[in-house]
Design an enzyme around this catalytic site. Structure first.
Site, PDB file in Angstrom:
ATOM      1  N   LYS A  62       0.808  -1.069   0.066  1.00 45.98           N
ATOM      2  CA  LYS A  62       0.023   0.000   0.042  1.00 45.98           C
ATOM      3  C   LYS A  62       0.816   1.139   0.076  1.00 45.98           C
ATOM      4  O   LYS A  62       1.673   1.368   0.904  1.00 45.98           O
ATOM      5  CB  LYS A  62      -0.820   0.039   1.105  1.00 45.98           C
ATOM      6  CG  LYS A  62      -1.888   1.181   1.464  1.00 45.98           C
ATOM      7  CD  LYS A  62      -2.787   0.873   2.398  1.00 45.98           C
ATOM      8  CE  LYS A  62      -3.740   2.002   2.820  1.00 45.98           C
ATOM      9  NZ  LYS A  62      -4.902   1.665   4.020  1.00 45.98           N
ATOM     10  N   SER A 136      -9.077   1.670   3.106  1.00 47.19           N
ATOM     11  CA  SER A 136      -8.359   2.399   2.188  1.00 47.19           C
ATOM     12  C   SER A 136      -7.358   1.603   1.390  1.00 47.19           C
ATOM     13  O   SER A 136      -6.879   1.957   0.546  1.00 47.19           O
ATOM     14  CB  SER A 136      -7.803   3.359   3.146  1.00 47.19           C
ATOM     15  OG  SER A 136      -6.970   2.866   4.056  1.00 47.19           O
ATOM     16  N   SER A 160      -9.653  -0.557   7.393  1.00 46.95           N
ATOM     17  CA  SER A 160      -9.039  -0.924   6.116  1.00 46.95           C
ATOM     18  C   SER A 160      -8.360  -2.113   5.620  1.00 46.95           C
ATOM     19  O   SER A 160      -7.912  -2.512   4.447  1.00 46.95           O
ATOM     20  CB  SER A 160      -8.066   0.307   5.745  1.00 46.95           C
ATOM     21  OG  SER A 160      -8.857   1.649   5.869  1.00 46.95           O
TER      22      SER A 160
END
Length: 566
Positions: A62, A136, A160
């Protein structure tokens, strides 16, 4: 380790990237020739005998997590900087043989659960492109679900690392805060951020999480497993589930899927009890609706105030508004959370874990664009409170909806009970439970503490974990002691002067072993035991004088066989 060679795995990944044509998944993708060269070097190391448990596996990271030599953007182009050091958790994966394929898209500054709040594009669901991917950690989850990578790193403040897993039918592990260090992560809410991992199966996800777990001096919030860590659930596990009124936020398909998932667990014999989780749901609202959101401003607020073109308007509005919150309001919310943690501890005390639907629904991208705040808030109904209350969670697929959409559930446990969450998640997925927490001390038992024997409850009470059936070397003799309850006494006589004695091996926490020793009644003792496979472990024995006065039962080769013969 991957079933194919690292070089073949790299080739397959880039072919898959071209095949699926999902450019919004990636913010930075590494050049194939550079990664192929790393794969060749990895193969050389493996051939030379290097111990690399993740050799050849590909990982996506990420893009709010640093990888040296690559930009970190947090999904905001103007925020980008080139990382000079790899985040501790990612470096541990690389050291274990994983190869970083690239950096993935996310809800900007890790603010959101939808996967659409990014100037690099809304990340579409891997299987249903009109639906959201969840955020996210959107790009990371999709990269796993599409089969591009084996593992992906996410972060989780509000859910997330769990919501995207649920929307793709994959596994997401959010360990106890701090056991996986957040060094090298762009903070969202620093006190409540966690590094998470996605994989298609529980065993691989746990393997990666275990590799990433350890303290790090660069992370002041990192934590180690405590000396009394529990290593197993009850022999007959019990799960709490929300009462009917606490499930009202669920869409009708998700409500039905949750009911079906719970029914399957009841059929397995798990004890399931409805409880009132409204105190947890009330605490969850503080993450965005309370003063705790001030931590988001503390993290990146000054940058957001610059008003650069790449800012997502929803994210910018959330973070900027937090500037106006007062210090007394923040202190008041912290006090509320302290009380809520006590409530959560009491709520979970009588159960091995709490089973929740991971999220409430699966909206379309168009629905989120029309109502970005309300839908996002609903998606975090069952996740937002977790880090605020210092709880650990493992998200796994549940029964799919009647329409065939993925549906996910999450096992929630108190801090440091991660192994119990993993074991319960394995019951849900119907797979063998992998070992996550490896701090246990091997303890050999030969009598009343064996499974199904009268003192086994003492091991269970301390969270000890069954590891193996064992036999000693032929240096031991076994006697039947005159105790209440009846127990055998194991004594070493010397090589060849006894017989292999059957027993069981458990893993127990260091504090649990100390408690055993402190409370051990005479004539029992703990000593070194030599096993037939060459291991030497701590185990139960008895004093020599007690053994001499007792009945020799060595010929039975074990306590259970002796009891059965009687």
């Amino acid at each position: 380790m991957s079933a194919i060679t690292p070089t073949a795995r790299v080739t397959a990944a880039y072919a898959r990237i071209a095949e699926v044509d999902r450019p919004e998944v990636w913010i930075t993708l590494r050049a194939q020739d550079a990664l192929a060269a790393e794969a060749v070097e990895l193969e050389r190391r493996v051939a030379a005998g290097a111990d690399l448990p993740l050799a050849g596996l590909l990982v996506a990271v990420k893009d709010n997590v640093d990888v040296a030599g690559m930009p970190t953007t947090a999904a905001c182009p103007e925020f980008a900087y080139e990382a000079t050091e790899t985040a501790a958790a990612v470096q541990r994966l690389v050291t274990a043989g994983a190869l970083v394929l690239g950096k993935t898209n996310l809800d900007q500054f890790a603010t959101g659960l939808v996967g659409t709040r990014s100037p690099y594009g809304a990340v579409r669901n891997a299987f249903y492109p009109e639906l959201i991917s969840g955020g996210s950690s959107s790009g990371s989850a999709v990269a796993v679900a599409l089969g591009i990578v084996d593992l992906a790193i996410g972060t989780d403040t509000a859910g997330s690392g769990r919501v995207p897993a649920a929307l793709h039918g994959i596994v997401g592990i959010k360990a106890t805060l701090g056991v996986i260090p957040t060094h090298g992560v762009v903070p969202a809410c620093a006190d409540y951020d966690a590094v998470t991992v996605f994989a298609t199966d529980l065993e691989l996800a746990v393997t990666a999480a275990k590799v990433m777990t350890d303290t790090d001096s660069r992370d002041p919030r990192s934590r180690d497993w405590p000396a009394d860590v529990r290593l197993a659930p009850s022999t007959e596990p019990s799960l709490a589930i929300p009462r009917s009124e606490d499930l009202e936020p669920l869409s009708a398909p998700y409500r039905a899927a949750f009911t079906e998932t719970v029914a399957a667990l009841r059929d397995q014999g798990l004890r399931i009890t409805e409880v009132d989780i409204s105190p947890l749901l009330d605490a969850a609202r503080l993450l965005y609706d309370g003063a705790i959101v001030a931590q988001r401003y503390a993290a990146v607020g000054e940058f957001v105030d610059k008003g650069v073109p790449g800012l997502d308007p929803t994210v910018a509005a959330i973070i900027s508004a937090a500037k106006e919150l007062s210090a007394p309001a923040y202190a008041q919310d912290l006090d509320y959370l302290a009380t809520a943690r006590t409530t959560a501890t009491a709520l979970l005390a009588d159960f091995d874990g709490l089973l929740l639907p991971t999220t409430t629904e699966h909206p379309s991208i168009a629905e989120v664009e029309a109502d970005p705040l309300a839908i996002n808030r609903r998606l975090g109904t069952y996740t937002n409170f977790c880090n605020l209350l210092d709880l650990a969670a493992v998200a796994v697929p549940g029964k799919p909806t009647a329409q065939g959409l993925p549906f996910g559930v999450t096992v929630v446990v108190p801090a440091f009970a991660d192994q119990i969450a993993v074991d319960l998640a394995a019951r849900i997925t119907g797979t063998p439970p992998p070992l996550f927490v490896e701090t246990g001390v091997p303890l050999a038992v030969f009598g009343a503490h064996l499974r199904n024997q009268p003192l086994h409850w003492q091991l269970e009470q301390l969270g000890a974990r069954f590891a193996d059936e064992i036999t000693t070397t032929d240096a031991y003799r076994l006697t039947a002691l005159d105790t209440t309850p009846p127990k055998p006494g194991l004594v070493r006589h010397g090589d060849g002067q006894g017989a292999p004695i059957r027993g069981e091996l458990f893993l127990i926490s260091p504090a649990g072993l100390g408690r055993f020793l402190a409370e051990l009644p005479p004539p029992m003792a703990l000593t070194s035991i030599d096993l037939s496979d060459g291991r030497r472990v701590v185990g139960f024995a008895c004093t020599y004088d007690a053994a001499v006065a007792a009945t020799d039962i060595t010929d039975f080769r074990g306590w259970v066989a002796y009891l059965q013969a009687r």
